[in-house]
Write an enzyme that holds these catalytic residues in place. Structure first.
Site, mmCIF file in Angstrom:
data_model
loop_
_atom_site.group_PDB
_atom_site.id
_atom_site.type_symbol
_atom_site.label_atom_id
_atom_site.label_comp_id
_atom_site.label_asym_id
_atom_site.label_seq_id
_atom_site.Cartn_x
_atom_site.Cartn_y
_atom_site.Cartn_z
ATOM 1 N N GLU A 178 -42.477 -23.617 12.956
ATOM 2 C CA GLU A 178 -43.252 -22.814 11.556
ATOM 3 C C GLU A 178 -43.449 -21.787 12.872
ATOM 4 O O GLU A 178 -43.507 -22.053 13.894
ATOM 5 C CB GLU A 178 -44.287 -24.013 11.270
ATOM 6 C CG GLU A 178 -45.515 -24.863 12.118
ATOM 7 C CD GLU A 178 -45.795 -25.649 10.967
ATOM 8 O OE1 GLU A 178 -45.531 -26.059 10.098
ATOM 9 O OE2 GLU A 178 -47.160 -25.949 11.604
ATOM 10 N N TYR B 285 -46.918 -18.890 4.877
ATOM 11 C CA TYR B 285 -46.198 -20.641 6.035
ATOM 12 C C TYR B 285 -44.479 -20.572 5.585
ATOM 13 O O TYR B 285 -44.072 -20.036 4.230
ATOM 14 C CB TYR B 285 -47.219 -21.640 5.448
ATOM 15 C CG TYR B 285 -46.328 -22.723 5.965
ATOM 16 C CD1 TYR B 285 -46.749 -23.759 6.741
ATOM 17 C CD2 TYR B 285 -44.748 -23.359 5.975
ATOM 18 C CE1 TYR B 285 -46.252 -24.538 7.764
ATOM 19 C CE2 TYR B 285 -43.985 -24.281 5.993
ATOM 20 C CZ TYR B 285 -45.228 -25.099 7.640
ATOM 21 O OH TYR B 285 -44.455 -25.847 7.883
#
Ligand code: GDP
Ligand code: MN
Length: 380
Positions: free
Chosen positions: A189, A101
């Protein structure tokens, strides 16, 4: 403003982030054509403004163009968190070795862009934060210097032991940061950032949220808005210049001022009710704003009672009263209305309301208790 995955990927690609090729389809036949053009395994992905599409069945792998058409047919038109899937992204599938991530958000407390990275990617980062906080590295970026290469490299090594992969990840973080700043984003993201068995580091998902206040000076970004993907009531409210957020409760709230709106929602909760929305009609409320506000709120069939909570400072309460009278004449209400109103031109407002058969109080506490009881189907 939310933008779609394919739009975020376009922005990131321009900065140089490695992303598998893909195209948008609105029919199963298009899905098949794109899959054929791409060749090999593809992923068909719902383009809706909601997270967790994978878990909801909105992300599916397909080995052949025919299979792609099949899953495309399933995903197009499906509902994900109340939103209908109108478009899918058909993209070449990556061979995944690991999922990490990588995200940047504006952190209001430190007033900085803050990177959050984790080798435990793919799933909700909130889940990792709750169960395995040590697996997340946070790095605030000094706005005077931007993301420094050594900082990016530190994060790269937090994700991967291998130098080549760490370096590739660091490069992607620098590119992500530039995209984030240049687009006026409040969040950007990549989840997951994946490594492939032959050592490549690539982004297979992307999400960006743009700060609405940045849109005026970025017409190219503002043009990415997809109104068909937005909540109908929120879209109408934006067009009517109202600050509105739909919630799941049954007490419709029409309030002037964000602070008072928050206090009203708190009080509704305090008395055991659930607000159906946050709505701020703003400081100078013309009767027209009130008409629009009532139209938007009454369109929600979940609303069982409506509360007006108006504190007239700059807002003239007689304007609001006139708005209530006009709106309810145009389309009579089918749910009970409770009015709390005090401040500028209060006497005039109360007179207008009384002449038209509306009761009003100046006591907020009393009004909220009453509307909560009415929403629950109680007497009075
Ligand atoms: P999200 O659920 O909305 O976040 O959608 P993602 O694009 O992140 O996809 C969810 C999951 O599907 C990922 O974490 C992967 O495990 C899987 N996935 C997505 N794209 C690919 C791909 O290209 N290849 C493979 N093998 N799996 C993928
Ligand atoms: Mn994802």
């Amino acid at each position: 403003m939310n933008i779609h995955e394919y739009q975020a990927k376009e922005i990131l690609r321009r900065e140089g982030v490695p992303i598998p090729p893909g195209e948008i389809a609105t029919t199963a036949a298009q899905v098949e054509q794109i899959a054929r053009r791409l060749g090999g395994m593809v992923v068909v992905k719902a383009q809706v403004h909601a997270g967790g599409r994978g878990k909801a069945g909105g992300v599916k792998l397909a080995k052949t163009p025919a299979e792609a058409a099949e899953v495309g047919k399933k995903i197009l038109g499906m509902q994900i968190k109340g939103l209908t899937v109108e478009k899918v992204l058909v993209t070449a599938a990556a061979d995944i070795e690991t999922e990490a991530y990588v995200g940047v958000i504006i952190d209001r407390a430190s007033k900085r862009a803050v990177f959050m990275v984790s080798p435990a990617g793919g799933i909700d980062i909130e889940e990792v934060a709750a169960t395995d906080p040590d697996k997340i590295m946070r790095l605030p970026v000094d706005p005077r210097y931007g993301l420094q290469p050594f900082e990016a490299m530190e994060m790269g090594f937090f994700l991967y032991k291998d130098v080549a992969r760490a370096r590739a990840a660091a490069r992607i973080m620098a590119q992500l940061y530039r995209a984030f700043i240049d687009s006026g984003a409040s969040l950007a993201e990549i989840n997951p950032l994946v490594t492939t068995p032959d050592g490549e580091v690539i982004a297979v998902d992307a999400k960006m949220v743009i700060d609405d206040n940045e849109l005026d000076r970025r017409p190219d970004i503002a043009a990415l808005r997809d109104e068909s993907a937005e909540e109908t009531s929120e879209l109408q409210a934006r067009r009517a210049n109202l600050t509105f957020i739909k919630l799941d409760g049954d007490v419709g709230c029409i309030v002037n001022g964000a602070g008072l709106a928050m206090a009203t929602m708190d009080l509704v909760k305090y008395y055991g009710g659930e607000p159906a929305n946050f709505l701020d009609i703003g400081g100078s409320s013309s009767p027209e704003k009130v008409v629009n506000a009532l139209r938007i709120i009454t369109a929600d069939s979940g609303v069982k009672a409506i509360l007006f909570n108006i504190f007239g400072g700059i807002t003239r309460t007689d304007d609001v009263a006139n708005g209530i009278v006009t709106a309810t004449k145009q389309s009579p209400l089918t749910v009970p209305l409770v009015i709390r109103l005090t401040g500028t031109n209060e006497e005039v407002a109360l007179k207008i309301l009384a002449e038209n058969g509306f009761a009003a109080t100046s006591d907020m506490d009393e009004a909220v208790q009453k509307v909560v009881a009415l929403a629950k189907g109680g007497a009075k």
